[in-house]
Design a protein around this motif. Sequence first.
Motif, PDB file in Angstrom:
ATOM      1  N   ILE A 116       2.042 -31.828  35.102  1.00 30.39           N
ATOM      2  CA  ILE A 116       3.450 -31.535  34.802  1.00 30.39           C
ATOM      3  C   ILE A 116       3.611 -30.164  34.129  1.00 30.39           C
ATOM      4  O   ILE A 116       4.346 -29.302  34.604  1.00 30.39           O
ATOM      5  N   ILE A 117       2.921 -29.977  32.991  1.00 30.78           N
ATOM      6  CA  ILE A 117       3.221 -28.817  32.151  1.00 30.78           C
ATOM      7  C   ILE A 117       2.612 -27.530  32.708  1.00 30.78           C
ATOM      8  O   ILE A 117       3.310 -26.554  32.960  1.00 30.78           O
ATOM      9  N   LEU A 118       1.295 -27.541  32.915  1.00 33.40           N
ATOM     10  CA  LEU A 118       0.632 -26.289  33.291  1.00 33.40           C
ATOM     11  C   LEU A 118       1.139 -25.703  34.612  1.00 33.40           C
ATOM     12  O   LEU A 118       1.331 -24.487  34.700  1.00 33.40           O
ATOM     13  N   PRO A 119       1.352 -26.530  35.657  1.00 29.49           N
ATOM     14  CA  PRO A 119       1.857 -25.909  36.896  1.00 29.49           C
ATOM     15  C   PRO A 119       3.154 -25.145  36.673  1.00 29.49           C
ATOM     16  O   PRO A 119       3.350 -24.053  37.209  1.00 29.49           O
ATOM     17  N   GLN A 120       4.042 -25.717  35.852  1.00 30.19           N
ATOM     18  CA  GLN A 120       5.310 -25.016  35.590  1.00 30.19           C
ATOM     19  C   GLN A 120       5.083 -23.807  34.684  1.00 30.19           C
ATOM     20  O   GLN A 120       5.623 -22.728  34.918  1.00 30.19           O
ATOM     21  N   ALA A 121       4.289 -24.026  33.626  1.00 27.93           N
ATOM     22  CA  ALA A 121       4.088 -22.948  32.649  1.00 27.93           C
ATOM     23  C   ALA A 121       3.396 -21.755  33.293  1.00 27.93           C
ATOM     24  O   ALA A 121       3.805 -20.606  33.117  1.00 27.93           O
ATOM     25  N   LEU A 122       2.351 -22.027  34.081  1.00 22.41           N
ATOM     26  CA  LEU A 122       1.598 -20.920  34.685  1.00 22.41           C
ATOM     27  C   LEU A 122       2.476 -20.146  35.658  1.00 22.41           C
ATOM     28  O   LEU A 122       2.356 -18.940  35.790  1.00 22.41           O
ATOM     29  N   LYS A 123       3.369 -20.877  36.332  1.00 20.89           N
ATOM     30  CA  LYS A 123       4.224 -20.210  37.299  1.00 20.89           C
ATOM     31  C   LYS A 123       5.150 -19.219  36.597  1.00 20.89           C
ATOM     32  O   LYS A 123       5.303 -18.083  37.047  1.00 20.89           O
ATOM     33  N   ILE A 124       5.737 -19.642  35.471  1.00 21.21           N
ATOM     34  CA  ILE A 124       6.685 -18.710  34.850  1.00 21.21           C
ATOM     35  C   ILE A 124       5.989 -17.571  34.126  1.00 21.21           C
ATOM     36  O   ILE A 124       6.624 -16.593  33.784  1.00 21.21           O
ATOM     37  N   VAL A 125       4.673 -17.685  33.870  1.00 28.60           N
ATOM     38  CA  VAL A 125       4.025 -16.562  33.190  1.00 28.60           C
ATOM     39  C   VAL A 125       3.292 -15.642  34.151  1.00 28.60           C
ATOM     40  O   VAL A 125       2.536 -14.782  33.720  1.00 28.60           O
ATOM     41  N   ILE A 126       3.521 -15.802  35.454  1.00 25.87           N
ATOM     42  CA  ILE A 126       2.854 -14.887  36.407  1.00 25.87           C
ATOM     43  C   ILE A 126       3.119 -13.425  36.053  1.00 25.87           C
ATOM     44  O   ILE A 126       2.187 -12.622  35.977  1.00 25.87           O
ATOM     45  N   PRO A 127       4.381 -13.043  35.771  1.00 26.02           N
ATOM     46  CA  PRO A 127       4.598 -11.631  35.375  1.00 26.02           C
ATOM     47  C   PRO A 127       3.787 -11.263  34.134  1.00 26.02           C
ATOM     48  O   PRO A 127       3.209 -10.177  34.071  1.00 26.02           O
ATOM     49  N   GLY A 128       3.742 -12.185  33.165  1.00 23.49           N
ATOM     50  CA  GLY A 128       2.965 -11.915  31.950  1.00 23.49           C
ATOM     51  C   GLY A 128       1.497 -11.733  32.249  1.00 23.49           C
ATOM     52  O   GLY A 128       0.830 -10.861  31.688  1.00 23.49           O
ATOM     53  N   ILE A 129       0.972 -12.563  33.175  1.00 22.72           N
ATOM     54  CA  ILE A 129      -0.442 -12.446  33.535  1.00 22.72           C
ATOM     55  C   ILE A 129      -0.693 -11.106  34.211  1.00 22.72           C
ATOM     56  O   ILE A 129      -1.681 -10.422  33.914  1.00 22.72           O
ATOM     57  N   VAL A 130       0.219 -10.730  35.114  1.00 22.74           N
ATOM     58  CA  VAL A 130       0.053  -9.431  35.788  1.00 22.74           C
ATOM     59  C   VAL A 130       0.082  -8.298  34.759  1.00 22.74           C
ATOM     60  O   VAL A 130      -0.725  -7.369  34.809  1.00 22.74           O
ATOM     61  N   ASN A 131       0.997  -8.393  33.789  1.00 19.69           N
ATOM     62  CA  ASN A 131       1.072  -7.342  32.777  1.00 19.69           C
ATOM     63  C   ASN A 131      -0.190  -7.292  31.932  1.00 19.69           C
ATOM     64  O   ASN A 131      -0.664  -6.211  31.581  1.00 19.69           O
ATOM     65  N   THR A 132      -0.740  -8.470  31.602  1.00 19.52           N
ATOM     66  CA  THR A 132      -2.005  -8.497  30.876  1.00 19.52           C
ATOM     67  C   THR A 132      -3.087  -7.819  31.692  1.00 19.52           C
ATOM     68  O   THR A 132      -3.910  -7.079  31.164  1.00 19.52           O
ATOM     69  N   PHE A 133      -3.057  -8.095  33.005  1.00 19.39           N
ATOM     70  CA  PHE A 133      -4.067  -7.488  33.864  1.00 19.39           C
ATOM     71  C   PHE A 133      -3.918  -5.966  33.890  1.00 19.39           C
ATOM     72  O   PHE A 133      -4.922  -5.247  33.864  1.00 19.39           O
ATOM     73  N   ILE A 134      -2.673  -5.489  33.921  1.00 22.96           N
ATOM     74  CA  ILE A 134      -2.472  -4.031  33.912  1.00 22.96           C
ATOM     75  C   ILE A 134      -3.077  -3.446  32.641  1.00 22.96           C
ATOM     76  O   ILE A 134      -3.803  -2.449  32.666  1.00 22.96           O
ATOM     77  N   GLY A 135      -2.779  -4.097  31.498  1.00 30.17           N
ATOM     78  CA  GLY A 135      -3.333  -3.628  30.227  1.00 30.17           C
ATOM     79  C   GLY A 135      -4.846  -3.616  30.247  1.00 30.17           C
ATOM     80  O   GLY A 135      -5.490  -2.643  29.858  1.00 30.17           O
ATOM     81  N   LEU A 136      -5.414  -4.725  30.765  1.00 26.46           N
ATOM     82  CA  LEU A 136      -6.863  -4.841  30.818  1.00 26.46           C
ATOM     83  C   LEU A 136      -7.460  -3.774  31.724  1.00 26.46           C
ATOM     84  O   LEU A 136      -8.475  -3.153  31.413  1.00 26.46           O
ATOM     85  N   PHE A 137      -6.786  -3.548  32.860  1.00 30.46           N
ATOM     86  CA  PHE A 137      -7.254  -2.574  33.838  1.00 30.46           C
ATOM     87  C   PHE A 137      -7.319  -1.186  33.205  1.00 30.46           C
ATOM     88  O   PHE A 137      -8.287  -0.449  33.369  1.00 30.46           O
ATOM     89  N   LYS A 138      -6.277  -0.842  32.427  1.00 31.23           N
ATOM     90  CA  LYS A 138      -6.296   0.460  31.763  1.00 31.23           C
ATOM     91  C   LYS A 138      -7.348   0.487  30.663  1.00 31.23           C
ATOM     92  O   LYS A 138      -8.002   1.502  30.446  1.00 31.23           O
ATOM     93  N   ASP A 139      -7.493  -0.654  29.970  1.00 34.23           N
ATOM     94  CA  ASP A 139      -8.432  -0.702  28.843  1.00 34.23           C
ATOM     95  C   ASP A 139      -9.891  -0.624  29.275  1.00 34.23           C
ATOM     96  O   ASP A 139     -10.750  -0.306  28.463  1.00 34.23           O
ATOM     97  N   THR A 140     -10.175  -0.941  30.553  1.00 29.15           N
ATOM     98  CA  THR A 140     -11.575  -0.894  30.972  1.00 29.15           C
ATOM     99  C   THR A 140     -12.152   0.504  30.800  1.00 29.15           C
ATOM    100  O   THR A 140     -13.357   0.654  30.678  1.00 29.15           O
ATOM    101  N   THR A 141     -11.274   1.531  30.766  1.00 30.32           N
ATOM    102  CA  THR A 141     -11.781   2.895  30.598  1.00 30.32           C
ATOM    103  C   THR A 141     -12.558   3.040  29.292  1.00 30.32           C
ATOM    104  O   THR A 141     -13.377   3.933  29.163  1.00 30.32           O
ATOM    105  N   LEU A 142     -12.306   2.132  28.326  1.00 25.92           N
ATOM    106  CA  LEU A 142     -12.969   2.241  27.038  1.00 25.92           C
ATOM    107  C   LEU A 142     -14.483   2.027  27.141  1.00 25.92           C
ATOM    108  O   LEU A 142     -15.224   2.464  26.264  1.00 25.92           O
ATOM    109  N   VAL A 143     -14.923   1.328  28.199  1.00 25.31           N
ATOM    110  CA  VAL A 143     -16.362   1.083  28.286  1.00 25.31           C
ATOM    111  C   VAL A 143     -17.123   2.401  28.464  1.00 25.31           C
ATOM    112  O   VAL A 143     -18.326   2.448  28.223  1.00 25.31           O
ATOM    113  N   SER A 144     -16.408   3.467  28.863  1.00 21.55           N
ATOM    114  CA  SER A 144     -17.119   4.746  28.990  1.00 21.55           C
ATOM    115  C   SER A 144     -17.568   5.248  27.624  1.00 21.55           C
ATOM    116  O   SER A 144     -18.527   6.014  27.525  1.00 21.55           O
ATOM    117  N   ILE A 145     -16.895   4.789  26.555  1.00 18.06           N
ATOM    118  CA  ILE A 145     -17.295   5.231  25.216  1.00 18.06           C
ATOM    119  C   ILE A 145     -18.642   4.635  24.833  1.00 18.06           C
ATOM    120  O   ILE A 145     -19.441   5.258  24.140  1.00 18.06           O
TER     121      ILE A 145
END
Lengths: 398, 442
Positions: free
Chosen positions: B354-383
Motif C-alpha cells: 500500500i504505502i511504498l508503491p504510492q510513496a515511491l511514485k510521488i518521489v520519482i522527481p526527488g529521486i532524479v534530483n538526488t541522482f543529479i546531485g550525486l552525479f555532480k558530486d562524483t567529481t569529488l573522487v578525483s580529489i
Amino acid sequence: MAEENTASTTEKPKVALLNDPKFRSYIFQGLLLAVIVWFFWGLASNAAHNLAKAGIAQGFGFLDKSAGFGINFSPFIDYVETSSYGTVFWVGLQNTLLIAVIGIILATILGFTVGVARLSSNWVVAKVATVYVEALRNVPLLLQILIWYKGVGALLPSVKNTVDMGAFGQLNTKAWFAPKVVLADGAGLVFGAFVAACVITYFINRWATRRQMLTGQTFPVFLTAIALMVLLPLITYFLKGQPMSLEYATLGRFGPKGGARVIPELMAMLVALTTYTAAFIAEIVRAGILAVPAGQSEASAALGLQRGQALRLVVIPQAMRVIIPPLTSQYLNLTKNSSLAVAIAYPDLMAVFGGTALNQTGQAVEILSMTMLTYLAISLVTAMFMNWYNSRMTLVER
Amino acid sequence: MNSKPNIAFVRDHMDAAMPPPSSEVGALGWMRRNLFSSVSNTILTLLVVYVAYLIIPGSLEWSIFNAVWEGTDRLACATTQQGGELPVGWHAACWPYVIAYSKLFIYGRYPDPELWRVNLVLVMFFAGLVPLLMPSVGGKRVNLIFMLGIFPVLALVLLSGGNFEFGQSFWEKYAIFSLAVLVAVFLYMRATENSAMGAVKSTAIGLAIFAAVILFISADFGLVSIETPLWGGFVMTLVIAVTGIVVSLPLGIILALGRRSQMPAVRLFSVIFIEFWRGVPLITVLFMSSVMLPLFLPDGVSFDKLLRALIGVALFSTAYMAEVIRGGMQAIPKGQYEGAMAVGLSYWQSMRMIILPQALKIVIPGIVNTFIGLFKDTTLVSIIGLLDFLGMIVLSHSDPKWATPVQALTSYLFCALVFFIFCFSMGRYSIFMENRLNTGHR
C-alpha cells in the motif's frame, strides 16, 4: 450481568508471546542494539590491532606538538610554522567559517536578486536569469571552482604588472591587496554607537507599531533607522577624532606590501560558492513567491496598498515561510561545500587539518573524527538557528 | 406603410474593425510590452543587453570562431612566442587536444581490445534505463528487476572480468549462516502461529539467489581481468553514480521506514545515521573511506581504492535518499495507513503493497534530483586520486604533448558541457514527471 460483561471484556486474549507487539518490539530493538554493538566493537578491535601493527600513535597528544608547516592565509589568528596542530585546527576552522559567512551573505543577496529577476515582466531579464540558473546548477561545483581558480585565475596580472585599482587596492596573481581598516583608540565607541542605533531602532519600531495599532498613524521607521545607523556612528567618528582609517598597500620592490591580503584561492572559492549556491537560492525564492496565491496581491491592491507595500507587507512575509526551510539547507550545503577548498589548497579546515596535518601525523582516526564532528556541529548549530527563526515565522494555525 | 421610423443618423451596418495600432502588435508591440514598458525597465533591458554584448560574442569567438580545430600536438595551439604559428595574444579553445584525449576521457586507461565490454555495459545500461524512464512503457517490474538486480551483476563481471575468488571457507561459513537463518525463520514463524513453510521457502530462495550471484561472479568466463586502477573517465563517473543510486534505494527505504518506526531504538539509530551523513561534507566521507576504512578492516582483508570510494558514496547518498523517501511517505494520507491496517495487513505487507508503491511514485522527481546531485558530486573522487572524468581531465594537463596556456580552460569547458547536457536533461525529466504526477491534485 453488568459485572460479568466487564469481566469478560477486560480479560486479556491469549496470544503467543511473539505476537505481542510490545514484546516483539523489545526483541527487535535488542537485536538491533546487539548488532550495532558487535559491529562497532569489531571496528574498534580491528582498528586497535591495525594501529598497533603500523606503529601509529594514538590519542590527542599530537594537538600540542609543533606542526612545522606554513599556512599562507590566516587573517585573525597568529600562526607560525612552529605553532601546534591545535592551532592548525583553529586556523582551518577560522578560514572555513570566513568563507561560509561571507559566502552565505553574498549568495543570499545574489540569489534573491536572480530569483526575483526570473519572475520579472522584462523578457530579457527573466531569460538571462533563467540561463544563469540552469548553467550554474547543472555543472559540478568542483569543476566551477577549478574554472575560476585555474582558468580565470590564470588571467590575473603578474606581480610585475600589478594592477592598481585605486580605492580598491592592488591586484596581481599572488593576491588582491585590499585596503585594510586600521582601528585606533576610540574605534570601539564607533561600533558602540552603531549598536546603540540598532537598539534605539528596535524600540522606535515597537513604539511605532503600537501607535499604528492604536491610532492608525504611521511613522517612517525605515528612514529613521537609516538616519540613526549612519549619523550616530558618523558623529562619534568625528567627535573621537577619526579613530578609523584605511591602509593601502604600497608597491615595493617585490610587489605590493601591507593592506589586507586576499589570496586568489579565497576569491575563487567565494566566487564559485556564491554563484553556485545563488542559483539554487534563486529557484527557492522563485518557488516561494509563486506559492503565494495571486489573490493575496489582488486583495492588497483592493485595500489600497501600493505595489511596494503589498510586496513588503503581504507577499514576502508569506513567501518567506515557504523559502526558509529549503534556504536553510542551502546555507548548510554552502558551508559543507566550502570543504572543496582542499582541491585548490585554500587553507580551510579540511585542507590544512584533514589534509596536511593528517598526512604528517598519520592519525587518521583522531583527525578525521575531529574534522567530521566539527562540520557536523556547524551544520547542527546553523540548522538549529534557522529552525528557531522558522518557528517564529510560521503561520500559527488553530 | 413604412414601419421603419426615419432615423437616418443611426448606423445600420457594422464598420470593419480597424487594425490595432502598429505599436501594439507584432514584434514592436511585444517589445514595448516586455522590454520597454517603463523607464526603469528600459534601463534594465539596455543594461542586460550591453552585458550580454560584452560576454556572448567574446565567448563564441573563444570557443568556436577563433578556436583551433585540427592539429596533432601542442604546436597547433601555440602562439609564435610559444613556438607555434598563431599570432601573439591568441587565446582561444584548443579542440584537437580534447579530440585526441576523448578516448581517455570516456574510458580511462581501459585496454583497447577489451573496450567492447565497456560498450556492451553502456548499451545494456541505456537500453534498460530508457524504457524505465518512459511512463507509457509497460513491464516496469521486470525492468526494475533487471536494472537493480541483474544489470549490476552483469556489469561487474563484464567490467572487471569476473572470476572473483571465494575460498572454501566462505562457502562453509555461508552454508552455516544460511542454515541458521532458515532455522531462525522457521522457529519464529512457528511461534507466531503463521504458516511456517511459506516464509522459510522465500527465505531459502533469497539465500539461493545470493549464492547464485556469488557463483556467477566467481565463474571464469574467459574474460581478461581488468584491475580497477585501469578504469576511469566518464565510465567511472557513471559507475560511481549508478552504484550510489542502486545501493541507496533499498537502504534508503529501510532507513526511511526506521525513522518513522514506533520503536525508539530503531528510530534513534535511523535519525543518527541519517543526520550524521547529511551533516558532514562528502569530501570528508571520501577521505574517511580512503584513509580510515583500511584501519577498520580485519587482517588480510583489503578493499581497492574504487570500492572504498563506492562505500563512502553509498553511505552518503543513502542518507539523502532516506530523507527523500520519508518525504514521500509523509505525503501519503493517514487514511491509507489506517485502511491497510483495517484490512488486516501486517506492517510489512501494508508497507510493501500500500504505502511504498504510492510513496515511491510521488518521489520519482526527488529521486532524479538526488541522482543529479550525486552525479555532480562524483567529481569529488578525483580529489582522493581516482581518475574519473574530471580526474582524467586534470591528469591530461600534465601531458607535455598538449601543454599550452589554453589547455586547462578548453578541457574544463568540455567537461562542463558534458555535465550540463546530462544534468540539464535529467532535470527536464524530473520536471516532466512532476507535472505528470501533479495532475491528480489540481
